[in-house]
Structures are given as structure tokens and as C-alpha cells.
Design an enzyme around this catalytic site. Structure first.
Site, short mmCIF file in Angstrom:
data_model
loop_
_atom_site.label_atom_id
_atom_site.label_comp_id
_atom_site.label_asym_id
_atom_site.label_seq_id
_atom_site.Cartn_x
_atom_site.Cartn_y
_atom_site.Cartn_z
N ASP A 1 -6.18 -7.17 4.04
CA ASP A 1 -7.34 -6.54 3.41
C ASP A 1 -8.25 -7.61 2.82
OD1 ASP A 1 -8.93 -4.41 2.35
OD2 ASP A 1 -8.05 -4.84 0.39
N ASP B 1 -2.85 -18.12 -0.11
CA ASP B 1 -3.88 -18.81 -0.90
C ASP B 1 -4.53 -19.92 -0.07
OD1 ASP B 1 -1.42 -20.11 -0.96
OD2 ASP B 1 -1.57 -20.76 -3.05
N ASP C 1 -12.04 -9.43 4.49
CA ASP C 1 -13.35 -9.44 3.82
C ASP C 1 -13.93 -10.85 3.81
OD1 ASP C 1 -13.24 -6.69 3.28
OD2 ASP C 1 -14.07 -6.95 1.27
N TYR D 1 0.82 -1.21 0.00
CA TYR D 1 0.00 0.00 0.00
C TYR D 1 0.86 1.26 0.00
CZ TYR D 1 -4.66 -2.01 0.86
OH TYR D 1 -5.86 -2.66 0.75
N LYS E 1 3.41 -15.33 1.83
CA LYS E 1 3.58 -16.03 0.56
C LYS E 1 5.07 -16.31 0.40
CE LYS E 1 1.92 -17.65 -3.34
NZ LYS E 1 1.01 -18.83 -3.41
C1 IPM Z 1 -10.28 -1.46 4.24
C2 IPM Z 1 -10.59 -0.81 2.92
C3 IPM Z 1 -9.46 0.13 2.55
C4 IPM Z 1 -8.21 -0.70 2.40
C5 IPM Z 1 -9.71 0.97 1.27
C6 IPM Z 1 -11.00 1.75 1.35
C7 IPM Z 1 -8.55 1.89 0.97
O1 IPM Z 1 -10.83 -1.76 1.94
O2 IPM Z 1 -10.11 -0.74 5.24
O3 IPM Z 1 -10.22 -2.69 4.30
O4 IPM Z 1 -7.94 -1.26 1.31
O5 IPM Z 1 -7.46 -0.80 3.38
MN MN Z 2 -10.85 -3.82 2.67
#
Ligand code: IPM
Ligand code: MN
Length: 359
Positions: free
Chosen positions: A248, A224, A252, A142, A192
Site C-alpha cells: 500500500d 525502509d 503510492d 489488513y 522487514k
Molecule cells: C489502496 C487504498 C486502500 C488500501 C484503502 C482505500 C482501504 O489505499 O487501494 O491502496 O489501503 O488498500
Molecule cells: Mn493505498
């Protein structure tokens, strides 16, 4: 009476409506537990682009630095996709993270018993899930340099750099091990290392730090495989330690175990200084302003703030319990409705139901 300064960043999309509910609930809880919260709302994200021309105005940064904690809702809207990168809402978020050195992102995934049917996974796979993703937040791909786009004879080339120093790995690993100490004493470090040099260093330093935490069982998974394991057998995990990009993605996936990404809170912390508490979900512009948003991830983030930043543990636990009770009573925002179960309510009504419990 104890008094704390909270900076509120409502941001974009559903941000303002979930902030309104959370703000009201926090006011009530502070009265109930006898402390004072001083809120200041500041522009951030797309709404700050509209009002100030930049996603993260200097005055917002100053206010965040001067507060005890920052509570952020969500930022982003496709209408800013065409802007140059430095002007986009997401860049404001990354700048907030790096300006406050929020290197430790804590994302707990806990199943509410009344929601096991809302998950896309079968109940028997998720009812024991209780894990935390510890994501490094201020380095990795990032922020790595060099990055950019250049024109070459063959056409354009774009690149980012995934980079970690030993120190950056060690400080986030320490957070994960300390957290595991208070939990089930397991850390799974995700990398990884079979392909990436940066991951080899990650693995070496993680092992090095683990020497100071003999009581913690350290395992390693390739990213993975970890993604697969999260949907195959998520209850094997206690603390997942990982880098910025992998965290990240994995968070999710982990969020969805709970039934909806609208349930997952997070804390972004630094060594000493204010932390930022925010839902894992985004700004969901498609449902903004329709009273369809689920405010629970932000409310749970507020509970984390009460406990971690303000040391108001009792108030934080009370809020978490109140949320649980509302879910147990069958109230669901639309994202949590599974066929034939639950009473559908809007975002504001979740606030009203909680207000009843906090009187
Ligand atoms: C998160 C979000 C952010 C990230 C985005 C909005 C920049 O997806 O906080 O997980 O990728 O960190
Ligand atoms: Mn995210």
C-alpha cells in the site's frame, strides 16, 4: 459476436465523473474492435451507505460474482470517518477484496515519455522506470486476527496482527515470478525480516518458490530501504513483491514517479473468477464534481481489464496508445500541469479527445 458482462462501481467523490468517461470510451472501443460489453452499475462505498445503508450491499457482491470483470472507480469521503468501522466505505472495499479472494494486486508503474517533466523527481532518474508492484491483498495486517480495542487499567489499548501463512506467501510469490518471466526477469521481495517474524517466513517462502524459477534473479530489501531506493534509483526495479501494508505504502511512492497518482492503474486478481480493475488513487472529495479529476488511471485500468480479463489485447493496446497520443499532444488535467507546459483540460474533455481517436 463476443459479449462480456462488466460491473461498474462508480463509488464516491470523483468516482462517478471518471466512470462516465471510462464507460463512454469502452463503448467506443468495443464497437471498434467488434465485441459487446454489457454494463451494470451497482452501488458501492459511501454512495451505497446513502442508498442501502451498507458500503457493500449483497446485490452488489452477487452482480460482481456474475460478471466477467469489475471496474471500480474510487470510494471514501471524510464525512464517513465517524461511522463505526464495519459501516465505513473502506470496509466495503476490503470485503470486496476478500469475498472475491483478490489476493494478487498488480500495480504497474510506467513513465509516459511526454510526462517526465511532471514528476517531482529529475528526468534522468525516472525516464527508464518500468516496474510493477505485486501486492498481497487479502491477508497481512489488513485482515489479521486478533484485532481490536480493549480497555485496560492503564487506559485503552488497540492492536492489529500482521500474519501470513506459508500458502498465502507462496501463491503471491508465484504470481510475481510468473510476471517477471514475461518482463526483465528480476523480483525484489520487500519485507522487514530484520525485525518481524512474519517477514522471516515471507523471506523463506519466497526463496523456496524461487527454486522453481531459476531464470529469475531474486533480491530482498527491507521496506525502509525499498522506500528510499524507489526515490533514489527507481529504474533498478522490475517486479516488486510485497505484503499488503508495505505494498500500500510503496505503491503510492511509486505512483508519484509518474508525475501524478492520477496515472496509476491496478488489477486485483484471483485464481479463477472475476478480477477487479481500479485506479490506485482515492476518491479526492476536494475536487469532486468540478471536472478537475484525471480519468487516466481509470482508463488505464480499463485497458488492463481488456487485456487481462477479456483477452482483448488489441483493444487494450489501442486504448493505451490513444492515451499516450493525447499526452504527447500536450493535453493535461490540472494534476499534470508543470510550469509553462501543456494545455489544461478537464476530465470530460479527456473523454472527448479519446472519442475522436476511437472513431
Ligand atoms: C489502496 C487504498 C486502500 C488500501 C484503502 C482505500 C482501504 O489505499 O487501494 O491502496 O489501503 O488498500
Ligand atoms: Mn493505498
Amino acid at each position: 459476436m463476443k459479449s462480456y458482462k462488466i460491473t461498474l462501481l462508480p463509488g464516491d467523490g470523483i468516482g462517478p465523473e471518471i466512470t462516465k468517461v471510462t464507460h463512454k470510451v469502452l463503448e467506443l472501443i468495443s464497437k471498434k474492435f467488434d465485441f459487446d460489453l454489457k454494463f451494470t452499475e451497482m452501488p458501492f462505498g459511501g454512495s451505497a451507505i446513502e442508498s442501502n445503508g451498507v458500503p457493500f450491499p449483497d446485490k452488489t457482491l452477487q452482480e460482481c460474482k456474475d460478471s466477467d470483470a469489475v471496474l471500480l472507480a474510487a470510494i471514501g469521503d471524510p464525512k464517513y470517518d465517524q461511522l463505526p468501522r464495519e459501516k465505513r466505505p473502506e470496509t466495503g472495499l476490503l470485503n470486496l477484496r476478500s469475498s472475491l479472494d483478490l489476493f494478487a494486486n498488480i500495480r504497474p508503474v510506467k513513465i509516459f515519455p511526454s510526462l517526465t517533466k511532471a514528476s517531482s523527481l529529475k528526468e534522468e532518474f525516472i525516464n527508464k522506470v518500468d516496474l510493477v508492484v505485486v501486492r498481497e491483498l487479502t491477508s497481512g495486517i489488513y485482515f489479521g486476527e486478533p484485532k481490536g480495542r480493549i480497555k485496560t487499567k492503564q487506559g485503552e489499548r488497540a492492536f492489529n496482527t500482521m500474519t501470513y501463512t506459508s500458502e498465502e506467501i507462496k501463491r503471491i510469490a508465484e504470481i510475481a515470478f510468473k510476471l517477471a518471466k514475461q518482463r526483465n526477469k528480476k523480483v525484489c521481495s520487500v519485507d522487514k525480516a530484520n525485525v518481524l517474524d512474519v517477514s522471516q517466513l515471507w523471506r523463506e517462502e519466497t526463496i523456496f518458490v524461487s527454486n522453481n524459477f531459476k531464470e529469475i534473479a531474486l533480491t530482498h530489501q527491507y521496506v525502509d530501504n525499498a522506500a528510499m531506493q524507489l526515490v533514489r534509483d527507481p529504474s533498478q526495479f522490475d517486479v516488486i513483491l510485497t505484503s499488503n501494508l508495505f505494498g500500500d505504502i510503496l505503491s503510492d511512492i511509486a505512483a508519484m514517479l509518474t508525475g501524478s497518482i492520477g496515472m496509476l492503474p491496478s488489477a486485483s486478481l484471483t485464481k479463477d473468477g472475476p478480477g477487479v480493475f481500479e485506479p490506485v488513487h482515492g476518491s479526492a472529495p476536494d475536487i469532486a464534481g468540478k471536472d478537475l479529476a484525471n480519468p487516466i488511471a481509470m482508463l488505464l485500468s480499463a485497458a488492463m481489464m481488456l487485456k487481462i480479463a477479456l483477452n482483448e489485447n488489441e483493444a487494450g493496446n489501442y486504448l493505451e496508445n490513444a492515451i499516450s497520443q493525447i499526452l504527447d499532444a500536450g493535453y493535461r488535467t490540472s494534476d499534470l500541469m508543470s510550469s509553462g507546459t501543456g494545455k489544461q483540460v478537464g476530465c470530460a474533455q479527456i473523454g472527448e479527445l479519446l472519442a475522436e481517436k476511437l472513431k
